[in-house]
Design an enzyme around this catalytic site. Structure first.
Site, mmCIF file in Angstrom:
data_model
loop_
_atom_site.group_PDB
_atom_site.id
_atom_site.type_symbol
_atom_site.label_atom_id
_atom_site.label_comp_id
_atom_site.label_asym_id
_atom_site.label_seq_id
_atom_site.Cartn_x
_atom_site.Cartn_y
_atom_site.Cartn_z
ATOM 1 N N ILE A 157 0.830 -1.203 0.000
ATOM 2 C CA ILE A 157 0.000 0.000 0.000
ATOM 3 C C ILE A 157 0.874 1.267 0.000
ATOM 4 O O ILE A 157 1.592 1.557 0.961
ATOM 5 C CB ILE A 157 -0.979 0.000 1.206
ATOM 6 C CG1 ILE A 157 -1.795 -1.311 1.211
ATOM 7 C CG2 ILE A 157 -1.884 1.233 1.176
ATOM 8 C CD1 ILE A 157 -2.527 -1.642 -0.094
ATOM 9 N N ARG A 243 -5.698 6.351 -13.896
ATOM 10 C CA ARG A 243 -4.826 5.934 -15.008
ATOM 11 C C ARG A 243 -4.316 7.103 -15.851
ATOM 12 O O ARG A 243 -3.187 7.081 -16.333
ATOM 13 C CB ARG A 243 -5.550 4.909 -15.883
ATOM 14 C CG ARG A 243 -5.497 3.576 -15.191
ATOM 15 C CD ARG A 243 -6.179 2.440 -15.870
ATOM 16 N NE ARG A 243 -6.162 1.353 -14.888
ATOM 17 C CZ ARG A 243 -7.161 0.559 -14.587
ATOM 18 N NH1 ARG A 243 -8.300 0.658 -15.222
ATOM 19 N NH2 ARG A 243 -7.036 -0.364 -13.666
ATOM 20 N N GLN A 336 20.760 3.101 -23.294
ATOM 21 C CA GLN A 336 21.612 2.663 -24.415
ATOM 22 C C GLN A 336 22.361 3.848 -25.033
ATOM 23 O O GLN A 336 23.555 3.766 -25.322
ATOM 24 C CB GLN A 336 20.732 1.960 -25.463
ATOM 25 C CG GLN A 336 21.498 1.032 -26.374
ATOM 26 C CD GLN A 336 22.155 -0.117 -25.608
ATOM 27 O OE1 GLN A 336 21.750 -0.448 -24.493
ATOM 28 N NE2 GLN A 336 23.192 -0.688 -26.187
ATOM 29 N N ILE A 337 21.653 4.958 -25.237
ATOM 30 C CA ILE A 337 22.281 6.137 -25.837
ATOM 31 C C ILE A 337 23.381 6.683 -24.926
ATOM 32 O O ILE A 337 24.424 7.157 -25.397
ATOM 33 C CB ILE A 337 21.214 7.225 -26.131
ATOM 34 C CG1 ILE A 337 20.305 6.743 -27.269
ATOM 35 C CG2 ILE A 337 21.849 8.570 -26.474
ATOM 36 C CD1 ILE A 337 19.046 7.575 -27.472
ATOM 37 N N GLU A 363 -1.407 -0.386 -10.143
ATOM 38 C CA GLU A 363 -2.698 0.111 -10.639
ATOM 39 C C GLU A 363 -3.188 -0.723 -11.840
ATOM 40 O O GLU A 363 -3.769 -0.194 -12.783
ATOM 41 C CB GLU A 363 -2.631 1.614 -10.943
ATOM 42 C CG GLU A 363 -2.314 2.422 -9.683
ATOM 43 C CD GLU A 363 -2.645 3.903 -9.751
ATOM 44 O OE1 GLU A 363 -3.491 4.280 -10.565
ATOM 45 O OE2 GLU A 363 -2.055 4.653 -8.964
HETATM 46 C C1 LIG Z 1 5.332 -0.340 -5.506
HETATM 47 C C2 LIG Z 1 3.914 -0.836 -5.489
HETATM 48 C C3 LIG Z 1 2.891 0.007 -5.082
HETATM 49 C C4 LIG Z 1 1.582 -0.445 -5.019
HETATM 50 N N1 LIG Z 1 0.613 0.384 -4.525
HETATM 51 C C5 LIG Z 1 -0.635 -0.136 -4.271
HETATM 52 C C6 LIG Z 1 -1.616 0.632 -3.558
HETATM 53 O O1 LIG Z 1 -1.396 1.796 -3.207
HETATM 54 N N2 LIG Z 1 -2.814 0.046 -3.281
HETATM 55 C C7 LIG Z 1 -3.118 -1.230 -3.654
HETATM 56 O O2 LIG Z 1 -4.223 -1.698 -3.358
HETATM 57 N N3 LIG Z 1 -2.201 -1.982 -4.352
HETATM 58 C C8 LIG Z 1 -0.973 -1.472 -4.645
HETATM 59 N N4 LIG Z 1 -0.031 -2.237 -5.306
HETATM 60 C C9 LIG Z 1 -0.387 -3.579 -5.754
HETATM 61 C C10 LIG Z 1 -0.442 -3.722 -7.268
HETATM 62 O O3 LIG Z 1 -1.574 -3.055 -7.789
HETATM 63 C C11 LIG Z 1 -0.406 -5.211 -7.590
HETATM 64 O O4 LIG Z 1 0.907 -5.655 -7.294
HETATM 65 C C12 LIG Z 1 -0.757 -5.521 -9.026
HETATM 66 O O5 LIG Z 1 -2.122 -5.253 -9.267
HETATM 67 C C13 LIG Z 1 -0.476 -6.979 -9.407
HETATM 68 O O6 LIG Z 1 -0.932 -7.877 -8.442
HETATM 69 P P1 LIG Z 1 0.065 -9.015 -7.900
HETATM 70 O O7 LIG Z 1 1.311 -8.350 -7.475
HETATM 71 O O8 LIG Z 1 -0.649 -9.834 -6.904
HETATM 72 O O9 LIG Z 1 0.404 -9.883 -9.175
HETATM 73 P P2 LIG Z 1 -0.453 -11.145 -9.718
HETATM 74 O O10 LIG Z 1 -1.887 -10.782 -9.791
HETATM 75 O O11 LIG Z 1 -0.081 -12.350 -8.930
HETATM 76 O O12 LIG Z 1 0.095 -11.268 -11.196
HETATM 77 C C14 LIG Z 1 1.326 -11.912 -11.516
HETATM 78 C C15 LIG Z 1 1.434 -11.962 -13.046
HETATM 79 O O13 LIG Z 1 0.341 -12.715 -13.597
HETATM 80 C C16 LIG Z 1 -0.364 -11.912 -14.524
HETATM 81 N N5 LIG Z 1 -1.800 -12.220 -14.459
HETATM 82 C C17 LIG Z 1 -2.562 -12.395 -13.353
HETATM 83 N N6 LIG Z 1 -3.827 -12.623 -13.696
HETATM 84 C C18 LIG Z 1 -3.894 -12.573 -15.061
HETATM 85 C C19 LIG Z 1 -4.922 -12.705 -16.033
HETATM 86 N N7 LIG Z 1 -6.195 -12.906 -15.667
HETATM 87 N N8 LIG Z 1 -4.599 -12.582 -17.345
HETATM 88 C C20 LIG Z 1 -3.331 -12.352 -17.730
HETATM 89 N N9 LIG Z 1 -2.307 -12.213 -16.848
HETATM 90 C C21 LIG Z 1 -2.573 -12.304 -15.544
HETATM 91 C C22 LIG Z 1 -0.094 -10.482 -14.106
HETATM 92 O O14 LIG Z 1 -0.320 -9.561 -15.170
HETATM 93 C C23 LIG Z 1 1.362 -10.570 -13.696
HETATM 94 O O15 LIG Z 1 2.167 -10.535 -14.835
HETATM 95 C C24 LIG Z 1 1.288 -1.777 -5.409
HETATM 96 C C25 LIG Z 1 2.312 -2.621 -5.846
HETATM 97 C C26 LIG Z 1 3.612 -2.181 -5.854
HETATM 98 C C27 LIG Z 1 4.695 -3.147 -6.261
#
Ligand SMILES: Cc1cc2nc3c(=O)[nH]c(=O)nc-3n(C[C@H](O)[C@H](O)[C@H](O)COP(=O)(O)OP(=O)(O)OC[C@H]3O[C@@H](n4cnc5c(N)ncnc54)[C@H](O)[C@@H]3O)c2cc1C
Length: 383
Positions: A157, A243, A336-337, A363
């Site tokens: 978060i 977004r 790269q540049i 997001e």
């Molecule tokens: C620095 C940082 C700040 C953040 N800030 C916030 C915040 O303020 N509030 C908040 O609520 N969250 C926050 N997040 C969470 C962020 O939104 C999630 O990490 C993100 O949505 C991905 O979820 P996950 O990490 O569980 O990855 P996963 O959902 O486990 O995904 C892993 C991989 O699988 C792929 N994948 C999963 N499901 C599918 C599908 N149906 N089709 C195709 N591909 C798929 C994903 O695209 C990804 O490549 C933050 C994350 C980070 C790292």
């Protein structure tokens, strides 16, 4: 479509540029090493009104249109992404829920303090078992008299350690799936609220990302945001709104990288002439410039559409997808540049390269944006 900026917004852009150049940039090394934005910069950001970008004027904010907001975010994107993420999360996912779905009482209580920056905002949706599949959250909210009692854990978060006000999604009815999720406004002082570990990250230094624990967290019923059962839909709307701002910040970062790379290519001599004279370097720069210009038009078009009240779910997903992918491609070419110096930490290019990476993940990942776009296409073509 008219993207002409008013004299007031141009003036604000100039003030932000001046602040970035003279106060934020000189602190870059310190922020990077200490993973902390100095209080003086947060204080100066408050004085500039940068915490009130999304908040209506009647609640003490600047009440900017989406186009104007993007113009300011584009400017902010030209500096340390960790610093601008604090403002981006506060002005985007951290406050838009209250602005959009808040009752008059909720708006009066929270927005003036958020507009001044006294109270920082955050958004808590993600959980260990619910990332991309946000509807799978497990945090529960059980009604007890005039209160809801929340139990669960949130992860990653943004702004968690600094924030006072959190938009939190929790399950009020486990039998209704996504329709059983409700959003709440949670204050950090509510009993049962705890901030956990602050994560160490690849980039975005200065922006803090932490876990949250809710242990019999007591939330008064008047802090339900919107209607019970509408939390998931609200969360998707809040994320869609964020977004354009995220893309505008990516746009600013891309422009910064193009400016630095072009100047460097014109100055750096190899084989007795500037590397700019090599056609491949010219092509890298031309590709960067073309993608950036495309991103600029997309950003302001989506912002303009949102200002007209249009449904921009598909367009905002396209913009987030394109903006984050372009930022990563531009950052890669900038390294790269610059050759070796592009990889050296004393120089800002490697920082932007690391910071760019998160835009494809948070997001909503790039893959999820494609899913959203495809779902909208299916709807349009099936009708
Ligand atoms: C620095 C940082 C700040 C953040 N800030 C916030 C915040 O303020 N509030 C908040 O609520 N969250 C926050 N997040 C969470 C962020 O939104 C999630 O990490 C993100 O949505 C991905 O979820 P996950 O990490 O569980 O990855 P996963 O959902 O486990 O995904 C892993 C991989 O699988 C792929 N994948 C999963 N499901 C599918 C599908 N149906 N089709 C195709 N591909 C798929 C994903 O695209 C990804 O490549 C933050 C994350 C980070 C790292």
């Amino acid at each position: 479509m008219d993207f002409t900026l008013s004299p007031e917004i141009l003036q604000m852009k100039a003030a932000v540029r001046d602040f970035i150049t003279h106060e934020v940039e000189p602190a870059a090394r310190r922020i990077e090493e200490e993973d902390q934005v100095p209080d003086s910069l947060i204080e100066a950001s408050r004085a500039l009104g940068l915490f009130g970008i999304s908040i209506p004027e009647e609640y003490g904010g600047l009440g900017l249109s989406m186009v104007d907001k993007c113009a300011i975010f584009e400017e902010l994107g030209q500096t340390i992404n960790g610093y601008t993420t604090i403002l981006g999360a506060h002005n985007g996912i951290g406050s838009v829920g209250i602005v959009t779905f808040g009752s008059p009482e909720q708006k009066s209580r929270y927005l003036p303090r958020m507009a001044s920056g006294e109270w920082v905002g955050a958004f808590a949706l993600t959980e260990p078992e619910a990332g991309s599949n946000a509807a799978a959250i497990r945090t529960t909210a059980t009604k007890k008299g005039t209160r809801y009692v929340l139990n669960g854990q949130k992860i990653y978060i943004t702004n968690a350690p600094e924030a006072h006000v959190f938009t939190v999604m929790a399950v009020t009815d486990p039998y209704r799936g996504a329709k059983g999720i409700t959003s709440f406004i949670v204050e950090k002082t509510f009993p049962g609220f705890r901030v956990g570990t602050v994560e160490k990250k690849m980039g975005l230094h200065g922006s803090h990302t932490a876990q949250l624990y809710f242990e019999d967290l007591e939330v008064p019923e008047e802090n339900v945001l919107g209607q019970e059962g509408e939390g998931y839909v609200n969360a998707l709307k809040i994320l869609a709104n964020g977004r354009a701002g995220l893309a505008a910040r990516a746009l600013g970062s891309c422009q910064y990288l193009l400016d630095r790379s072009t100047r460097y290519a014109l100055e750096r001599q190899q084989f007795e002439k500037p590397i700019f004279e090599q056609q491949i370097i010219q092509h890298y720069l031309a590709e960067m410039a073309t993608e950036i210009e495309t991103l600029r038009w997309m950003t302001y078009r989506v912002a303009w559409m949102a200002d007209q009240g249009a449904n921009v779910i598909k367009e905002a997903a396209m913009l987030k997808l394109y903006g984050s992918e372009v930022y990563n491609r531009v950052a890669d070419k900038a390294v790269q540049i610059h050759g070796g110096i592009g990889y050296i930490a004393d120089y800002p290019i490697e920082r932007f390269y690391r910071d760019a990476r998160i835009t494809r993940i948070y997001e909503g990942t790039s893959e999820i944006q494609k899913n959203i776009i495809a779902a909208q296409l299916k709807k349009e073509y099936a009708e």
